[in-house]
Design a protein around this motif. Structure first.
Motif, PDB file in Angstrom:
ATOM      1  N   SER A  15       0.827  -1.195   0.000  1.00 60.81           N
ATOM      2  CA  SER A  15       0.000   0.000   0.000  1.00 60.81           C
ATOM      3  C   SER A  15       0.868   1.254   0.000  1.00 60.81           C
ATOM      4  CB  SER A  15      -0.945   0.002   1.206  1.00 60.81           C
ATOM      5  OG  SER A  15      -0.198   0.016   2.391  1.00 60.81           O
ATOM      6  N   LEU A  38      -8.970   9.459   3.227  1.00 57.33           N
ATOM      7  CA  LEU A  38      -9.506   8.501   2.261  1.00 57.33           C
ATOM      8  C   LEU A  38      -8.935   7.140   2.619  1.00 57.33           C
ATOM      9  CD1 LEU A  38     -11.123   7.968  -0.347  1.00 57.33           C
ATOM     10  CD2 LEU A  38      -9.054   8.534  -1.634  1.00 57.33           C
TER      11      LEU A  38
ATOM     12  N   ILE B  17       0.406   9.641   3.168  1.00 54.10           N
ATOM     13  CA  ILE B  17       0.101   8.235   3.389  1.00 54.10           C
ATOM     14  C   ILE B  17       0.263   7.927   4.875  1.00 54.10           C
ATOM     15  CG2 ILE B  17       0.665   5.883   2.755  1.00 54.10           C
ATOM     16  CD1 ILE B  17      -0.300   7.566   0.418  1.00 54.10           C
ATOM     17  N   THR B  18      -0.763   7.393   5.467  1.00 53.80           N
ATOM     18  CA  THR B  18      -0.705   7.099   6.895  1.00 53.80           C
ATOM     19  C   THR B  18      -0.084   5.719   7.130  1.00 53.80           C
ATOM     20  OG1 THR B  18      -2.828   5.964   7.078  1.00 53.80           O
ATOM     21  CG2 THR B  18      -2.878   8.375   7.113  1.00 53.80           C
ATOM     22  N   SER B  20      -1.492   3.291   8.202  1.00 53.78           N
ATOM     23  CA  SER B  20      -2.470   2.259   7.824  1.00 53.78           C
ATOM     24  C   SER B  20      -2.546   2.073   6.318  1.00 53.78           C
ATOM     25  CB  SER B  20      -3.860   2.637   8.362  1.00 53.78           C
ATOM     26  OG  SER B  20      -3.849   2.752   9.753  1.00 53.78           O
ATOM     27  N   GLY B  21      -1.825   2.907   5.594  1.00 52.02           N
ATOM     28  CA  GLY B  21      -1.896   2.819   4.138  1.00 52.02           C
ATOM     29  C   GLY B  21      -3.007   3.652   3.544  1.00 52.02           C
ATOM     30  N   ASN B  22      -3.659   4.462   4.355  1.00 50.73           N
ATOM     31  CA  ASN B  22      -4.694   5.367   3.856  1.00 50.73           C
ATOM     32  C   ASN B  22      -4.063   6.683   3.401  1.00 50.73           C
ATOM     33  OD1 ASN B  22      -6.675   3.469   4.547  1.00 50.73           O
ATOM     34  ND2 ASN B  22      -6.744   4.250   6.656  1.00 50.73           N
ATOM     35  N   VAL B  23      -4.898   7.549   2.843  1.00 49.83           N
ATOM     36  CA  VAL B  23      -4.407   8.851   2.386  1.00 49.83           C
ATOM     37  C   VAL B  23      -5.108   9.943   3.181  1.00 49.83           C
ATOM     38  CG1 VAL B  23      -4.145  10.425   0.428  1.00 49.83           C
ATOM     39  CG2 VAL B  23      -4.047   7.953   0.060  1.00 49.83           C
ATOM     40  N   ALA B  24      -4.345  10.698   3.947  1.00 50.88           N
ATOM     41  CA  ALA B  24      -4.901  11.781   4.760  1.00 50.88           C
ATOM     42  C   ALA B  24      -4.724  13.105   4.036  1.00 50.88           C
ATOM     43  CB  ALA B  24      -4.222  11.820   6.124  1.00 50.88           C
TER      44      ALA B  24
END
Lengths: 191, 183
Positions: A15, A38, B17-18, B20-24
């Motif tokens: 990821s 997101l 990219i956090t 956790s693999g998310n996008v902030a």
């Protein structure tokens, strides 16, 4: 080209921002409670079916196909299916079942059939059928905390009171062989 | 362990990219004019109202719920509004509007956003529930979307609509979804 990577932590899986410049999310969503994060993108397919709120009808299908794209907690779904035969009609409100994600739940009331999500819905009947195709799409809305969406069914013999819908599917002669449904809906998912 | 940064620039705040693999994204959008840059994601709630373009009606509600997801400059907003028992005390005048949208529409392209809207009427209302969704559209630089109201007595000219909104009745409810480009 200057690349600034301050505060970036990559956890060792695939990821993050890929070498192609795309954004890869975890295969299993890591849900975020932050409104500006997101936390998911997913595309896939699902299997739509016709059901009812009280007891399910029994039918088989000539074909069933559904596709979805989930961006964050927003889900776009398309569907198309065609009924082959019906052996029992069940009871209650008519619904599309099998949505790929459970809809967000919330507290509060409202009118009949309210729920998260909305929708366009188009019904085609086979050529040569008594009522032919409907011109207008029907409304269908996702019920909260379910994977179902309700649509209203009225009988055309009520002389045009229910515009955009010309056929009852509440009786045994309503749905016929090869009746087809296709449409799309969008809703907020539970996560 | 590979680290892919591509063209990503992170300024040291809690964006990017956090773990956790998310996008902030920033809490306050930093708008980009680049066509291929996703510059915002936001989710939240809003309070829908029924109003009119000339003078506002007086309505009290038994329910008002709105939710939105903004992805870049596209806003998807859902809503549920229900008129309370005896909730309409004056009709107002002008076109009927769904107001209170969470973001104003963009200034270009009249009629941004398209829409489905479905109306439910109380069981005692004329024609009971509508089967077909109504059209709802948003003008430039606006946060109120227009929907057409017609008298059902015109006997079939206006499909999908069976009730004159001048006769909104108790517990009439409206729910739907609108998509539009934000400013």
């Amino acid at each position: 080209m200057t690349i600034h990577c301050v505060n970036i932590t990559v956890t060792g899986d695939s990821s993050g921002v890929t070498t192609s410049g795309n954004v890869a999310f975890p295969a299993t969503q890591v849900s975020s409670g932050t409104p500006n994060t997101l936390d998911d993108y997913e595309e896939g397919s699902w299997t739509p079916s016709v059901t009812r709120s009280s007891s399910a009808p029994s039918m088989d299908y000539y074909n069933q196909s559904g596709y979805y794209r989930k961006i964050g907690s927003w889900c776009y779904c398309s569907f198309a299916f065609q009924i082959n035969s019906i052996s029992s009609y069940g009871s209650g409100n008519w619904q599309i079942g099998g949505l790929p994600f459970t809809a967000l739940t919330w507290t509060g009331g409202g009118g009949t059939g309210i729920g998260h999500g909305v929708i366009s819905f188009t019904v085609n009947h086979p050529a040569g059928d008594n009522d032919s195709d409907d011109a207008a799409p029907w409304g269908v809305w996702v019920e909260k905390n379910t994977t179902r969406a309700t649509f209203k069914v009225w009988n055309a013999t009520s002389a045009g009171v229910h515009r955009g819908q010309i056929k009852s599917i509440t009786d045994s002669t309503g749905i016929t062989h090869m009746d087809a449904f296709q449409g799309s809906l969008q809703y907020v998912t539970a996560y | 362990m590979p680290i892919y940064c591509g063209d990503l620039t992170v300024t040291g705040t809690a964006t990017g990219i956090t773990s956790s693999g998310n996008v902030a994204f920033p809490a306050i959008q930093s708008a980009s004019t680049d066509a291929n840059t996703l510059d915002d994601y936001e989710e939240g709630g809003w309070t829908p109202i029924i109003t009119r373009s000339g003078s506002a009606p007086s309505i009290s509600y038994s329910h008002q719920t709105g939710w939105y997801r903004k992805i870049g400059s596209v806003c998807h907003a859902g809503f549920i509004v229900q008129v309370a028992t005896n909730g309409l005390t004056s009709d107002g005048s002008g076109s009927w509007l769904l107001g209170g949208l969470p973001f104003a529409s963009s200034s270009t392209g009249k009629g941004h956003g398209i829409i489905t809207v479905t109306a439910n009427h109380s069981s005692s209302g004329y024609g009971s529930d509508d089967a077909a969704p109504w059209a709802l559209w948003l003008d430039n630089s606006s946060s109120a979307a227009v929907f057409k109201a017609w008298d059902a007595d015109s006997n079939g000219l206006h499909r999908g609509q069976v009730q004159d909104l001048n006769t909104i009745s108790n517990e009439d409810s409206f729910q739907g979804l609108i998509h539009y480009f934000t400013a």
